[in-house]
Design an enzyme around this catalytic site. Structure first.
Site, PDB file in Angstrom:
ATOM      1  CD  GLU A   1      -3.938 -12.151   5.944  1.00 43.17           C
ATOM      2  OE1 GLU A   1      -3.001 -11.378   7.061  1.00 43.17           O
ATOM      3  OE2 GLU A   1      -4.678 -10.825   5.188  1.00 43.17           O
TER       4      GLU A   1
ATOM      5  NE  ARG B   1      -5.254 -14.618  -5.847  1.00 47.15           N
ATOM      6  CZ  ARG B   1      -4.904 -13.861  -4.739  1.00 47.15           C
ATOM      7  NH1 ARG B   1      -3.571 -13.879  -4.858  1.00 47.15           N
ATOM      8  NH2 ARG B   1      -5.397 -13.732  -3.811  1.00 47.15           N
TER       9      ARG B   1
ATOM     10  CG  HIS C   1      -7.225 -16.542  -0.308  1.00 42.96           C
ATOM     11  ND1 HIS C   1      -7.055 -15.836   0.234  1.00 42.96           N
ATOM     12  CD2 HIS C   1      -8.643 -15.695  -0.288  1.00 42.96           C
ATOM     13  CE1 HIS C   1      -7.554 -14.756   0.759  1.00 42.96           C
ATOM     14  NE2 HIS C   1      -9.085 -15.041   0.563  1.00 42.96           N
TER      15      HIS C   1
ATOM     16  NE  ARG D   1      -1.213 -15.981   4.885  1.00 43.81           N
ATOM     17  CZ  ARG D   1       0.113 -14.749   5.123  1.00 43.81           C
ATOM     18  NH1 ARG D   1       0.103 -15.075   6.155  1.00 43.81           N
ATOM     19  NH2 ARG D   1      -0.195 -13.475   4.770  1.00 43.81           N
TER      20      ARG D   1
ATOM     21  NE  ARG E   1      -4.005 -18.743   1.047  1.00 45.96           N
ATOM     22  CZ  ARG E   1      -3.738 -18.033   1.408  1.00 45.96           C
ATOM     23  NH1 ARG E   1      -4.251 -16.895   2.378  1.00 45.96           N
ATOM     24  NH2 ARG E   1      -2.677 -17.731   1.276  1.00 45.96           N
TER      25      ARG E   1
ATOM     26  NE  ARG F   1      -4.249  -1.930   2.347  1.00 44.92           N
ATOM     27  CZ  ARG F   1      -4.098  -2.664   2.324  1.00 44.92           C
ATOM     28  NH1 ARG F   1      -3.182  -4.010   1.729  1.00 44.92           N
ATOM     29  NH2 ARG F   1      -5.320  -3.723   1.479  1.00 44.92           N
TER      30      ARG F   1
ATOM     31  CB  SER G   1     -10.678  -9.826  -2.724  1.00 46.44           C
ATOM     32  OG  SER G   1      -9.722  -9.335  -2.191  1.00 46.44           O
TER      33      SER G   1
END
Length: 436
Positions: A312, A121, A339, A384, A343, A31, A164
């Site tokens: 997340e 995605r 994601h 992850r 997931r 960001r 999202s």
């Protein structure tokens, strides 16, 4: 025959006790980079995460006209006239969703593409929003083209951002540079990961941008960014609290104690909520001048928790749930199917392959702890998923992760840092084995 290089997740032979200093936040870094590229002067970002995702963002803003000087974790951004070019998104949701509105302000067409997994995605929401604001866009998912004309009209746009929170943040970050700003109204099921939108709003306000949130507008799910300059701001990036969670989980599943230094007293990072999850599962969490420390119990207990705003963290929570003493229900996370990989399906598949009892529900996972045995663990090119396998491997010998290097997306050197944690901060080699 394709050769797969497996990383054997180290098994803890005693309670893990260590201090782990994690690098800067990916969410804050990317960001900050977008805002610096749009600012009215040079900005310096100190403590920036250097990872695949952030390096892709650095290259993206360079492509669009900024001069970027990088020295370690210090990044100096001097904005230039926005142009255009080819943007490699890799597998970074922040790049594929934050950069198109920036590219729309450029003077020529920008082409976006990325990794094969990235093409699956969800992306159309932000592209349709740009179309509604007067931008010419070709394509609905990667690869796609954004035709920059030097300005964007802006105005009011209604979209369904339930897939999202990045769809909201992506538009808000560039909206002050649109002629009429943007009034963004979400229509549909609740937006996930609201703390990430709060993070975006806070950083915009730090940059002098006037932002009205739903609390200000009096309308649920409506954000208004007023047109105007974006001030150059020198920022120091907090540690990545989401990346800290596997290390705190290591303490929780082994009955040990792990400290993460420099944990901010107040933050917009969703990873801060992991402290409450740990406590609910029986761990003790303390905060002092040394940082945040997780103290693991003799055995974790299961949890019934809505992870909608902190989705997340699900892979880490699922790994702990599989090692707990009672069943868990993880809810509110249907959006994780879009994601880096699906997931929910991935966690169910990999834990089941170890002998686990995991059922995928409409909006999450039901986990019933049973004895697990070592087996290959697929990461699905998802950082992850890889770290979740490492957490399970602390208690289950023989968990072999097929792509530990996927962790470089947000935490380069994870395997070595994980081994040093097990060694109590002493250096230790990674263990690898080749399989055909």
């Amino acid at each position: 025959m394709t050769t797969v290089t497996y990383w054997t997740a180290p098994t803890a032979t005693r309670p893990v006790r260590a201090t782990v200093d994690v690098p800067g936040s990916k969410s804050l870094t990317n960001r900050a980079l977008v805002l610096a590229a749009l600012a009215d002067g040079p900005s310096t970002i100190t403590g920036a995460l250097r990872s695949r995702d952030t390096d892709l963002m650095i290259e993206a803003i360079r492509t669009l006209g900024s001069t970027v000087e990088v020295t370690g974790d210090r990044v100096r951004v001097t904005p230039g006239p926005l142009t255009g070019g080819t943007v490699d998104c890799g597998l970074a949701g922040t790049v594929m969703r934050f950069v198109p509105p920036l590219a729309a302000l450029g003077s020529r067409t920008s082409h976006f593409d990325g990794d094969p997994h990235a093409r699956n995605r969800p992306q159309r929401t932000v592209l349709d929003a740009l179309r509604a604001l007067g931008v010419e866009v070709h394509g609905n998912s990667l690869p796609f083209d954004v035709v920059g004309t030097g300005s964007v009209r802006g105005g009011r746009v209604e979209v369904d951002a339930s897939g999202s929170s990045q769809f909201v943040s992506g538009l808000l970050l560039s909206a002050a540079r649109f002629t009429d700003g943007v009034t963004f109204e979400h229509v549909g099921p609740p937006v996930p990961s609201m703390p990430h939108i709060d993070m975006t709003v806070a950083m915009l306000r730090e940059s002098g941008v006037q932002v009205d949130t739903p609390a200000d507008t009096g309308r649920a799910n409506t954000w208004r960014v007023h047109p105007g300059p974006i001030a150059a701001v020198d920022r120091t990036i907090e540690p990545d609290l989401s990346n800290a969670t596997p290390f705190l989980a290591a303490a929780a599943v082994t009955g040990g104690a792990v400290t993460v230094p420099r944990w901010p007293a107040t933050t917009t990072q969703p990873g801060d909520e992991f402290r409450a999850v740990l406590a609910a599962m029986g761990a003790t969490v303390t905060a002092d001048e040394a940082g945040v420390t997780a103290h693991g119990p003799d055995r974790l207990v299961g949890i019934d928790v809505d992870l909608h705003d902190i989705g997340e963290l699900t892979p880490t929570v699922a790994a702990m749930a599989a090692l707990a003493s009672s069943p868990s229900r993880l809810r509110g996370i249907a959006h994780l199917r879009g994601h880096e990989t699906d997931r929910l399906a991935a966690l169910a598949a990999e834990l089941t392959a170890l002998g686990g009892d995991v059922v995928e529900t409409d909006d999450g996972l039901a986990v019933t702890p049973v004895a697990l045995t070592g087996a290959p663990w697929r990461a699905y090119a998802d950082h992850r998923m890889a770290t979740a396998g490492a957490v399970v491997g602390l208690r289950v010998p023989g968990v072999r992760i097929d792509d530990i290097d996927s962790t470089a997306k947000t935490l380069p050197g994870f395997a070595d840092l994980w081994q040093r944690m097990l060694d109590g901060d002493a250096p230790g080699p990674s263990r690898r084995e080749a399989r055909s």
